[in-house]
Motif scaffolding. Structure first.
Motif, PDB file in Angstrom:
ATOM      1  N   MET A   1       0.830  -1.190   0.000  1.00  0.00           N
ATOM      2  CA  MET A   1       0.000   0.000   0.000  1.00  0.00           C
ATOM      3  C   MET A   1       0.871   1.250   0.000  1.00  0.00           C
ATOM      4  SD  MET A   1      -3.119   0.948  -0.062  1.00  0.00           S
ATOM      5  CE  MET A   1      -3.910   2.510   0.104  1.00  0.00           C
ATOM      6  N   LYS A   2       1.980   1.190   0.730  1.00  0.00           N
ATOM      7  CA  LYS A   2       2.873   2.350   0.787  1.00  0.00           C
ATOM      8  C   LYS A   2       3.405   2.702  -0.600  1.00  0.00           C
ATOM      9  CE  LYS A   2       4.516   1.641   5.486  1.00  0.00           C
ATOM     10  NZ  LYS A   2       5.679   1.370   6.324  1.00  0.00           N
ATOM     11  N   LYS A   3       3.740   1.688  -1.391  1.00  0.00           N
ATOM     12  CA  LYS A   3       4.263   1.939  -2.738  1.00  0.00           C
ATOM     13  C   LYS A   3       3.202   2.550  -3.636  1.00  0.00           C
ATOM     14  CE  LYS A   3       7.798  -1.621  -2.686  1.00  0.00           C
ATOM     15  NZ  LYS A   3       8.300  -2.850  -3.338  1.00  0.00           N
ATOM     16  N   LEU A   4       1.979   2.066  -3.518  1.00  0.00           N
ATOM     17  CA  LEU A   4       0.889   2.615  -4.320  1.00  0.00           C
ATOM     18  C   LEU A   4       0.676   4.086  -3.988  1.00  0.00           C
ATOM     19  CD1 LEU A   4      -1.403   2.103  -6.357  1.00  0.00           C
ATOM     20  CD2 LEU A   4      -2.839   1.447  -4.420  1.00  0.00           C
ATOM     21  N   VAL A   5       0.694   4.413  -2.721  1.00  0.00           N
ATOM     22  CA  VAL A   5       0.516   5.802  -2.290  1.00  0.00           C
ATOM     23  C   VAL A   5       1.686   6.653  -2.774  1.00  0.00           C
ATOM     24  CG1 VAL A   5       0.402   7.337  -0.289  1.00  0.00           C
ATOM     25  CG2 VAL A   5      -0.936   5.235  -0.315  1.00  0.00           C
ATOM     26  N   LYS A   6       2.884   6.108  -2.667  1.00  0.00           N
ATOM     27  CA  LYS A   6       4.071   6.856  -3.078  1.00  0.00           C
ATOM     28  C   LYS A   6       4.018   7.225  -4.562  1.00  0.00           C
ATOM     29  CE  LYS A   6       9.095   6.581  -2.952  1.00  0.00           C
ATOM     30  NZ  LYS A   6      10.253   5.772  -2.562  1.00  0.00           N
ATOM     31  N   GLU A   7       3.413   6.373  -5.365  1.00  0.00           N
ATOM     32  CA  GLU A   7       3.348   6.598  -6.813  1.00  0.00           C
ATOM     33  C   GLU A   7       2.126   7.401  -7.258  1.00  0.00           C
ATOM     34  OE1 GLU A   7       3.414   2.623  -8.286  1.00  0.00           O
ATOM     35  OE2 GLU A   7       5.549   2.363  -7.856  1.00  0.00           O
ATOM     36  N   ASN A   8       1.229   7.734  -6.340  1.00  0.00           N
ATOM     37  CA  ASN A   8      -0.017   8.382  -6.724  1.00  0.00           C
ATOM     38  C   ASN A   8      -0.241   9.651  -5.898  1.00  0.00           C
ATOM     39  OD1 ASN A   8      -2.968   8.929  -6.601  1.00  0.00           O
ATOM     40  ND2 ASN A   8      -3.034   7.211  -8.023  1.00  0.00           N
ATOM     41  N   LYS A   9      -0.175  10.790  -6.538  1.00  0.00           N
ATOM     42  CA  LYS A   9      -0.321  12.084  -5.849  1.00  0.00           C
ATOM     43  C   LYS A   9      -1.690  12.232  -5.180  1.00  0.00           C
ATOM     44  CE  LYS A   9       3.625  13.982  -6.912  1.00  0.00           C
ATOM     45  NZ  LYS A   9       4.632  14.203  -5.906  1.00  0.00           N
ATOM     46  N   GLU A  10      -2.737  11.745  -5.837  1.00  0.00           N
ATOM     47  CA  GLU A  10      -4.077  11.864  -5.274  1.00  0.00           C
ATOM     48  C   GLU A  10      -4.183  11.074  -3.964  1.00  0.00           C
ATOM     49  OE1 GLU A  10      -8.672  10.841  -6.497  1.00  0.00           O
ATOM     50  OE2 GLU A  10      -7.212  11.185  -8.090  1.00  0.00           O
ATOM     51  N   PHE A  28      -2.189   3.812  10.712  1.00  0.00           N
ATOM     52  CA  PHE A  28      -3.638   3.702  10.792  1.00  0.00           C
ATOM     53  C   PHE A  28      -4.313   4.420   9.618  1.00  0.00           C
ATOM     54  CE2 PHE A  28      -2.482   3.131  15.315  1.00  0.00           C
ATOM     55  CZ  PHE A  28      -2.973   1.851  15.463  1.00  0.00           C
ATOM     56  N   ALA A  29      -3.744   5.520   9.189  1.00  0.00           N
ATOM     57  CA  ALA A  29      -4.295   6.242   8.040  1.00  0.00           C
ATOM     58  C   ALA A  29      -4.169   5.413   6.769  1.00  0.00           C
ATOM     59  CB  ALA A  29      -3.592   7.588   7.874  1.00  0.00           C
ATOM     60  N   LEU A  30      -3.062   4.664   6.629  1.00  0.00           N
ATOM     61  CA  LEU A  30      -2.896   3.789   5.467  1.00  0.00           C
ATOM     62  C   LEU A  30      -3.958   2.686   5.457  1.00  0.00           C
ATOM     63  CD1 LEU A  30       0.972   3.377   5.224  1.00  0.00           C
ATOM     64  CD2 LEU A  30      -0.531   4.248   3.433  1.00  0.00           C
ATOM     65  N   LYS A  31      -4.254   2.132   6.607  1.00  0.00           N
ATOM     66  CA  LYS A  31      -5.292   1.102   6.694  1.00  0.00           C
ATOM     67  C   LYS A  31      -6.653   1.675   6.325  1.00  0.00           C
ATOM     68  CE  LYS A  31      -2.942  -1.680  10.149  1.00  0.00           C
ATOM     69  NZ  LYS A  31      -2.965  -2.221  11.523  1.00  0.00           N
ATOM     70  N   THR A  32      -6.933   2.869   6.806  1.00  0.00           N
ATOM     71  CA  THR A  32      -8.193   3.528   6.489  1.00  0.00           C
ATOM     72  C   THR A  32      -8.280   3.825   4.998  1.00  0.00           C
ATOM     73  OG1 THR A  32      -8.236   4.536   8.681  1.00  0.00           O
ATOM     74  CG2 THR A  32      -9.620   5.556   6.994  1.00  0.00           C
ATOM     75  N   LEU A  33      -7.192   4.308   4.450  1.00  0.00           N
ATOM     76  CA  LEU A  33      -7.142   4.614   3.026  1.00  0.00           C
ATOM     77  C   LEU A  33      -7.351   3.352   2.195  1.00  0.00           C
ATOM     78  CD1 LEU A  33      -6.609   6.934   1.017  1.00  0.00           C
ATOM     79  CD2 LEU A  33      -4.206   6.304   1.078  1.00  0.00           C
ATOM     80  N   TYR A  34      -6.747   2.257   2.615  1.00  0.00           N
ATOM     81  CA  TYR A  34      -6.918   0.983   1.909  1.00  0.00           C
ATOM     82  C   TYR A  34      -8.399   0.608   1.858  1.00  0.00           C
ATOM     83  CZ  TYR A  34      -7.047  -3.970   0.905  1.00  0.00           C
ATOM     84  OH  TYR A  34      -7.351  -5.179   0.346  1.00  0.00           O
ATOM     85  N   HIS A  35      -9.070   0.675   2.985  1.00  0.00           N
ATOM     86  CA  HIS A  35     -10.468   0.263   3.035  1.00  0.00           C
ATOM     87  C   HIS A  35     -11.398   1.231   2.303  1.00  0.00           C
ATOM     88  CE1 HIS A  35     -10.003  -3.294   5.449  1.00  0.00           C
ATOM     89  NE2 HIS A  35      -9.155  -2.635   6.208  1.00  0.00           N
ATOM     90  N   SER A  36     -11.010   2.480   2.197  1.00  0.00           N
ATOM     91  CA  SER A  36     -11.874   3.443   1.517  1.00  0.00           C
ATOM     92  C   SER A  36     -11.610   3.548   0.021  1.00  0.00           C
ATOM     93  CB  SER A  36     -11.745   4.824   2.169  1.00  0.00           C
ATOM     94  OG  SER A  36     -10.475   5.375   1.926  1.00  0.00           O
ATOM     95  N   GLU A  37     -10.392   3.206  -0.431  1.00  0.00           N
ATOM     96  CA  GLU A  37     -10.040   3.409  -1.840  1.00  0.00           C
ATOM     97  C   GLU A  37      -9.644   2.143  -2.598  1.00  0.00           C
ATOM     98  OE1 GLU A  37     -10.448   6.181  -3.433  1.00  0.00           O
ATOM     99  OE2 GLU A  37     -10.818   7.492  -1.742  1.00  0.00           O
ATOM    100  N   VAL A  38      -9.341   1.052  -1.889  1.00  0.00           N
ATOM    101  CA  VAL A  38      -8.814  -0.146  -2.559  1.00  0.00           C
ATOM    102  C   VAL A  38      -9.712  -1.365  -2.378  1.00  0.00           C
ATOM    103  CG1 VAL A  38      -6.865  -1.752  -2.695  1.00  0.00           C
ATOM    104  CG2 VAL A  38      -6.433   0.678  -2.346  1.00  0.00           C
TER     105      VAL A  38
END
Length: 56
Positions: A1-10, A28-38
């Motif tokens: 997930m960290k790599k996906l975020v690193k490559e995507n400005k949005e 915790f924010a990465l986990k939340t982001l995963y569940h809301s966007e992935v």
């Protein structure tokens, strides 16, 4: 997930907003982001799954 975020400005911006708005630590924010966007066929699921495919 960290790599996906690193490559995507949005996703980077959304992560920072989550951290600030809800006073979350990055993990915790990465986990939340995963569940809301992935998860469950959401917008970035295919990009997330493509990261796991073997190259070559």
């Amino acid at each position: 997930m960290k790599k996906l975020v690193k490559e995507n400005k949005e996703l980077q911006m959304h992560l920072k907003e989550l951290m600030k708005e809800h006073e979350l630590k990055k993990n915790f924010a990465l986990k939340t982001l995963y569940h809301s966007e992935v998860a469950e066929g959401r917008r970035y699921q295919s990009a997330y799954q493509a990261r796991d495919l073997p190259k070559g």
